[in-house]
Design a protein around this motif. Structure first.
Motif, PDB file in Angstrom:
ATOM      1  N   ARG A   1      35.375  32.897 -20.753  1.00 37.92           N
ATOM      2  CA  ARG A   1      33.999  32.980 -20.261  1.00 37.92           C
ATOM      3  C   ARG A   1      33.978  32.969 -18.733  1.00 37.92           C
ATOM      4  O   ARG A   1      33.270  33.758 -18.104  1.00 37.92           O
ATOM      5  N   THR A   2      34.778  32.091 -18.141  1.00 42.88           N
ATOM      6  CA  THR A   2      34.814  32.010 -16.683  1.00 42.88           C
ATOM      7  C   THR A   2      35.256  33.329 -16.067  1.00 42.88           C
ATOM      8  O   THR A   2      34.682  33.800 -15.077  1.00 42.88           O
ATOM      9  N   ALA A   3      36.292  33.938 -16.651  1.00 45.64           N
ATOM     10  CA  ALA A   3      36.769  35.221 -16.136  1.00 45.64           C
ATOM     11  C   ALA A   3      35.681  36.281 -16.214  1.00 45.64           C
ATOM     12  O   ALA A   3      35.527  37.101 -15.297  1.00 45.64           O
TER      13      ALA A   3
ATOM     14  N   GLY B   1      30.562  39.170 -13.057  1.00 45.40           N
ATOM     15  CA  GLY B   1      29.139  39.404 -12.885  1.00 45.40           C
ATOM     16  C   GLY B   1      28.413  39.905 -14.107  1.00 45.40           C
ATOM     17  O   GLY B   1      27.477  40.710 -14.001  1.00 45.40           O
ATOM     18  N   VAL B   2      28.780  39.416 -15.289  1.00 46.95           N
ATOM     19  CA  VAL B   2      28.124  39.864 -16.516  1.00 46.95           C
ATOM     20  C   VAL B   2      26.651  39.445 -16.515  1.00 46.95           C
ATOM     21  O   VAL B   2      26.324  38.276 -16.304  1.00 46.95           O
TER      22      VAL B   2
ATOM     23  N   ASP C   1      25.371  28.977 -10.506  1.00 46.43           N
ATOM     24  CA  ASP C   1      26.224  30.159 -10.583  1.00 46.43           C
ATOM     25  C   ASP C   1      27.636  29.653 -10.823  1.00 46.43           C
ATOM     26  O   ASP C   1      28.284  29.130  -9.912  1.00 46.43           O
ATOM     27  N   ALA C   2      28.113  29.792 -12.066  1.00 48.68           N
ATOM     28  CA  ALA C   2      29.353  29.129 -12.488  1.00 48.68           C
ATOM     29  C   ALA C   2      30.559  29.531 -11.655  1.00 48.68           C
ATOM     30  O   ALA C   2      31.486  28.727 -11.473  1.00 48.68           O
ATOM     31  N   THR C   3      30.581  30.751 -11.164  1.00 49.07           N
ATOM     32  CA  THR C   3      31.722  31.212 -10.373  1.00 49.07           C
ATOM     33  C   THR C   3      31.298  31.549  -8.941  1.00 49.07           C
ATOM     34  O   THR C   3      31.974  32.304  -8.247  1.00 49.07           O
ATOM     35  N   GLY C   4      30.178  30.986  -8.519  1.00 52.95           N
ATOM     36  CA  GLY C   4      29.675  31.187  -7.165  1.00 52.95           C
ATOM     37  C   GLY C   4      29.384  29.860  -6.510  1.00 52.95           C
ATOM     38  O   GLY C   4      30.263  29.003  -6.370  1.00 52.95           O
TER      39      GLY C   4
END
Length: 309
Positions: free
Chosen positions: A173-175, A180-181, A281-284
């Motif tokens: 999920r993180t990937a 940007g899904v 934003d999990a990856t931001g």
């Protein structure tokens, strides 16, 4: 604000009859597009079939001749990618001017893979191979690698796919979040009530729309000469549905659909994506790359490679 109409299709696959399965998929996609859908998602293994309740004659340390014959039939029902079936699906999405994500069983060499196929107004766009088949699925499906984790830009939002229990893989999920899904497509056959909690969690965690398409499959949909462990009564429910559409803040926009086949349609306000990511934003801005780092290997991993001089 940009609006997008999305549909998830809930229907049972045609085991050992791929031409009939393809015809059904095409009809369902036309139906969904006729309701205004610009993005359509079909369930896991819709083409090629999900053999719910079959054991392929396997016990630890042994396989039966009957099980090998069942696998032969299943193998011959799988599709090549790209191939005639993807050509037909691509012709339809070009005609309809829509995007689609279709669950299928791919045959590559002598191995089968559970895949999500991407289509758009340009035709066939790519595939995602399921990274980790679940439990007994490993008897019949191979493992995907990091080279087939696409995100497709539809012009109105970026589509990605996680198949069934891949949705439970936090690193996967993180990937995908990092890519940007915006429209998280979840073809599945998990009909349990707690699947709904997972879909709402993914929507909240990714601050994305979740489009989960499940099968609704009866014993009567399977050939008469196979015998699922659930029993042979024609009205026995093998896969009970539960398709749903969820907003980036976890609001259920449509579904869960129970009790039969059908199509769920929802109007998506794409402005809800930045509204949702304002505070997460999990990856931001909510990530801590100084503490946590994920390395993703997206290179193809074939079993044999030419030797480099």
């Amino acid at each position: 604000m940009t609006q997008l109409t999305a549909a998830v299709v809930q229907a049972g696959s045609k085991l050992f009859d791929t031409p009939a399965g393809l015809a059904k998929a095409l009809d369902l996609m036309r139906d969904a597009a006729g309701r205004g859908a610009e993005v359509v998602v079909l369930p896991e293994a819709f083409l090629g079939g999900y053999p719910k309740g079959l054991d392929f004659g396997v016990r630890v340390g042994s396989r039966t001749p009957e099980g090998r014959e069942t696998f032969r039939r299943y193998f011959e029902s799988a599709i090549t990618v790209p191939g005639p079936e993807t050509d037909e699906l691509g012709v339809l999405t070009r005609e309809l001017g829509c995007h689609a994500v279709v669950g299928a069983v791919e045959r590559a060499g002598s191995t089968l893979y559970c895949v999500a196929l991407f289509f758009g107004p340009e035709g066939y766009l790519g595939k995602h191979r399921k990274l980790m088949p679940t439990a007994a699925e490993r008897l019949i499906w191979g493992f995907g690698d990091g080279s087939t984790m696409p995100v497709v830009d539809s012009g109105h939002g970026r589509l990605g796919a996680a198949i069934c229990w891949e949705n439970y893989m936090p690193l996967f999920r993180t990937a995908m979040y990092a890519k940007g899904v915006d429209l998280w497509c979840a073809p599945t056959v998990d009909d349990r009530e707690n699947w709904q909690a997972t879909m709402r969690h993914v929507a909240l965690e990714g601050r994305c729309f979740v489009l989960s398409a499940n099968q609704y499959l009866l014993r009567s949909d399977l050939p008469g000469d196979v015998h699922p462990v659930q029993g042979d009564a024609p009205d026995t429910v093998l896969i009970g549905g539960g398709s749903t559409i969820v907003s980036p803040l976890g609001e259920v926009l449509a579904g869960p659909l129970r009790g039969g086949e059908g199509i769920l349609v929802a109007e998506l306000d794409l402005g809800d994506i930045p509204r949702g990511r304002f505070d997460f934003d999990a990856t931001g801005h909510y990530a801590r790359p100084d503490v946590f780092t994920l390395h993703v290997d997206e290179t193809p991993r074939p079993p044999t490679r030419p030797r480099t001089p």
